[in-house]
Write a protein that holds these residues in place. Structure first.
Motif, mmCIF file in Angstrom:
data_model
loop_
_atom_site.group_PDB
_atom_site.id
_atom_site.type_symbol
_atom_site.label_atom_id
_atom_site.label_comp_id
_atom_site.label_asym_id
_atom_site.label_seq_id
_atom_site.Cartn_x
_atom_site.Cartn_y
_atom_site.Cartn_z
ATOM 1 N N THR A 1 0.834 -1.189 0.000
ATOM 2 C CA THR A 1 0.000 0.000 0.000
ATOM 3 C C THR A 1 0.872 1.243 0.000
ATOM 4 N N THR A 2 0.330 2.305 -0.580
ATOM 5 C CA THR A 2 1.044 3.586 -0.531
ATOM 6 C C THR A 2 0.706 4.347 0.744
ATOM 7 N N ASN A 3 -0.262 3.824 1.521
ATOM 8 C CA ASN A 3 -0.576 4.427 2.816
ATOM 9 C C ASN A 3 0.538 4.089 3.814
ATOM 10 N N THR A 4 0.748 4.977 4.763
ATOM 11 C CA THR A 4 1.785 4.761 5.771
ATOM 12 C C THR A 4 1.142 4.328 7.091
ATOM 13 N N PRO A 5 1.507 3.154 7.610
ATOM 14 C CA PRO A 5 0.927 2.720 8.886
ATOM 15 C C PRO A 5 1.483 3.547 10.045
ATOM 16 N N LYS A 6 0.780 3.504 11.160
ATOM 17 C CA LYS A 6 1.236 4.238 12.347
ATOM 18 C C LYS A 6 2.497 3.623 12.926
ATOM 19 N N LEU A 7 2.679 2.298 12.741
ATOM 20 C CA LEU A 7 3.870 1.605 13.207
ATOM 21 C C LEU A 7 4.325 0.625 12.136
ATOM 22 N N THR A 8 5.631 0.435 12.017
ATOM 23 C CA THR A 8 6.172 -0.578 11.128
ATOM 24 C C THR A 8 6.891 -1.638 11.962
ATOM 25 N N PHE A 9 7.393 -2.665 11.305
ATOM 26 C CA PHE A 9 8.063 -3.771 12.001
ATOM 27 C C PHE A 9 9.183 -3.259 12.909
ATOM 28 N N GLY A 10 9.158 -3.722 14.172
ATOM 29 C CA GLY A 10 10.197 -3.355 15.122
ATOM 30 C C GLY A 10 9.939 -2.063 15.872
ATOM 31 N N GLN A 11 8.900 -1.336 15.489
ATOM 32 C CA GLN A 11 8.610 -0.074 16.165
ATOM 33 C C GLN A 11 7.637 -0.278 17.329
ATOM 34 N N MET A 12 7.637 0.683 18.243
ATOM 35 C CA MET A 12 6.753 0.692 19.408
ATOM 36 C C MET A 12 5.956 1.984 19.400
ATOM 37 N N GLY A 13 4.684 1.910 19.788
ATOM 38 C CA GLY A 13 3.873 3.117 19.847
ATOM 39 C C GLY A 13 2.483 2.806 20.375
ATOM 40 N N VAL A 14 1.640 3.810 20.410
ATOM 41 C CA VAL A 14 0.283 3.689 20.953
ATOM 42 C C VAL A 14 -0.712 3.474 19.813
ATOM 43 N N LEU A 15 -1.511 2.419 19.941
ATOM 44 C CA LEU A 15 -2.560 2.129 18.970
ATOM 45 C C LEU A 15 -3.893 1.959 19.693
ATOM 46 N N SER A 16 -4.965 2.242 18.985
ATOM 47 C CA SER A 16 -6.308 2.124 19.548
ATOM 48 C C SER A 16 -6.887 0.744 19.252
ATOM 49 N N VAL A 17 -7.571 0.168 20.244
ATOM 50 C CA VAL A 17 -8.202 -1.153 20.079
ATOM 51 C C VAL A 17 -9.535 -0.967 19.360
ATOM 52 N N SER A 18 -9.653 -1.556 18.188
ATOM 53 C CA SER A 18 -10.891 -1.422 17.414
ATOM 54 C C SER A 18 -11.864 -2.568 17.661
ATOM 55 N N GLN A 19 -11.323 -3.726 18.088
ATOM 56 C CA GLN A 19 -12.190 -4.879 18.317
ATOM 57 C C GLN A 19 -11.496 -5.889 19.212
ATOM 58 N N ALA B 1 -7.283 -9.382 19.955
ATOM 59 C CA ALA B 1 -7.741 -8.020 19.719
ATOM 60 C C ALA B 1 -7.200 -7.529 18.381
ATOM 61 N N PHE B 2 -7.865 -6.513 17.837
ATOM 62 C CA PHE B 2 -7.434 -5.932 16.578
ATOM 63 C C PHE B 2 -7.244 -4.437 16.791
ATOM 64 N N LEU B 3 -6.114 -3.927 16.298
ATOM 65 C CA LEU B 3 -5.708 -2.554 16.558
ATOM 66 C C LEU B 3 -5.713 -1.729 15.279
ATOM 67 N N ASP B 4 -6.156 -0.504 15.393
ATOM 68 C CA ASP B 4 -6.156 0.416 14.256
ATOM 69 C C ASP B 4 -4.755 0.986 14.082
ATOM 70 N N TRP B 5 -4.105 0.620 12.971
ATOM 71 C CA TRP B 5 -2.760 1.135 12.716
ATOM 72 C C TRP B 5 -2.696 1.937 11.421
ATOM 73 N N GLY B 6 -3.893 2.376 10.953
ATOM 74 C CA GLY B 6 -3.949 3.274 9.810
ATOM 75 C C GLY B 6 -4.104 2.602 8.470
ATOM 76 N N LEU B 7 -4.254 1.260 8.443
ATOM 77 C CA LEU B 7 -4.458 0.534 7.195
ATOM 78 C C LEU B 7 -5.842 -0.094 7.174
ATOM 79 N N GLU B 8 -6.266 -0.561 5.999
ATOM 80 C CA GLU B 8 -7.599 -1.158 5.876
ATOM 81 C C GLU B 8 -7.730 -2.392 6.769
ATOM 82 N N LYS B 9 -6.683 -3.199 6.816
ATOM 83 C CA LYS B 9 -6.689 -4.396 7.668
ATOM 84 C C LYS B 9 -6.053 -4.052 9.006
#
Length: 274
Positions: A60-78, A84-92
């Motif tokens: 994807t040309t979209n940029t996720p909130k985190l990439t492999f090896g990174q740490m950060g805050v994500l919101s729980v969507s489900q 659990a599934f976390l919103d990281w800025g991509l469709e999946k």
């Protein structure tokens, strides 16, 4: 092809449903809606490579909130029966397995996680292993008040928090954090910075401010004992902590305050409300 990373790949082939990009060895699909207008074979495109719902490589040309090896805050969507599934800025959404949780979050929680690749070569999130990833070079001084997010309850050690989601710190075990959840952001005060750069913090106010609140809470506790507390400041720290939620030092300060204000008496090892 670097799974979980942003990279520049070259258009190798056009198809009806998108274009295939190549790193010279492997190729991956960029869906049609992601393909830049007027793109042609040989053009280079910056993309993020991950896997679709059928575990096939896709980009994807979209940029996720985190990439492999990174740490950060994500919101729980489900949250469901598999994790659990976390919103990281991509469709999946990004999958967080139960085995990688320190505490089960709820939908809407914002939690600190890292991105890793599991044994099945899938990108996943983990709430574990954050302690080693947090910075030990805090730009703070003792006495500073800062925001810190709870990322793990350490049982015998205390409560582990990340100051500004970046720096390693801990709330001591004698401070009661039972009403909080993983992901909660607290205002804390830095009480010490160790040689290794990790911070000790407190959720309590400075002693002279906190003492008033503790004294009032202690009066309410004495009322619940019908006006007589069956132990004094000479009791063990464990008894005081269990019964009042205060450290022995904080308990003694509160008792001293109430005694000076003639609101209690200290007789025969008991504290009596006047």
């Amino acid at each position: 092809m670097k799974l979980g990373e942003i990279q520049v790949l070259k258009i190798e082939k056009k198809v009806e449903f998108g274009v295939y990009l190549s790193d010279g060895t492997e190729r991956v699909l960029l869906p049609k809606k992601q393909v830049p207008e007027n793109a042609k074979i040989g053009d280079e495109i910056k993309v993020f490579v991950y896997k679709d719902s059928k575990d096939r490589l896709i980009c994807t040309t979209n940029t996720p909130k985190l990439t492999f090896g990174q740490m950060g805050v994500l919101s729980v969507s489900q949250v469901n029966k598999v994790g659990a599934f976390l919103d990281w800025g991509l469709e999946k959404d990004l999958f967080l397995p139960f085995k990688e949780m320190t505490k089960q979050p709820s939908e809407g929680d914002e939690i600190l996680v890292r991105v890793y690749i599991d044994k099945s070569q899938r990108l996943c999130a983990s709430m574990k292993g954050l302690y080693e990833m947090l910075s030990t070079k805090p730009p703070y001084q003792v006495g500073d008040e800062v925001e810190a997010r709870i990322y793990e309850f350490g049982h015998d050690f205390g409560t582990f928090v990340a100051i500004e989601d970046k720096y390693s710190a801990m709330i001591p075990k004698h401070e009661d954090t039972s009403k909080y959840r993983v992901g909660d952001v607290l205002m804390v005060r830095i009480t010490g910075i160790k040689e290794d750069g990790k911070c000790d913090v407190t959720i309590r106010d400075k002693a002279y401010i906190q003492m008033e609140d503790d004294a009032e809470a202690l009066l309410d506790l004495i009322d619940s004992y019908a006006g007589v507390l069956p132990f004094s400041e000479k009791a063990s720290p464990e008894v005081i902590k269990r019964e009042t939620g205060l450290s022995k030092a904080a308990f003694k300060r509160a008792i001293g305050r109430l005694y000076k204000e003639r609101k209690i008496s200290l007789v025969d090892g008991k504290i009596r409300k006047l």
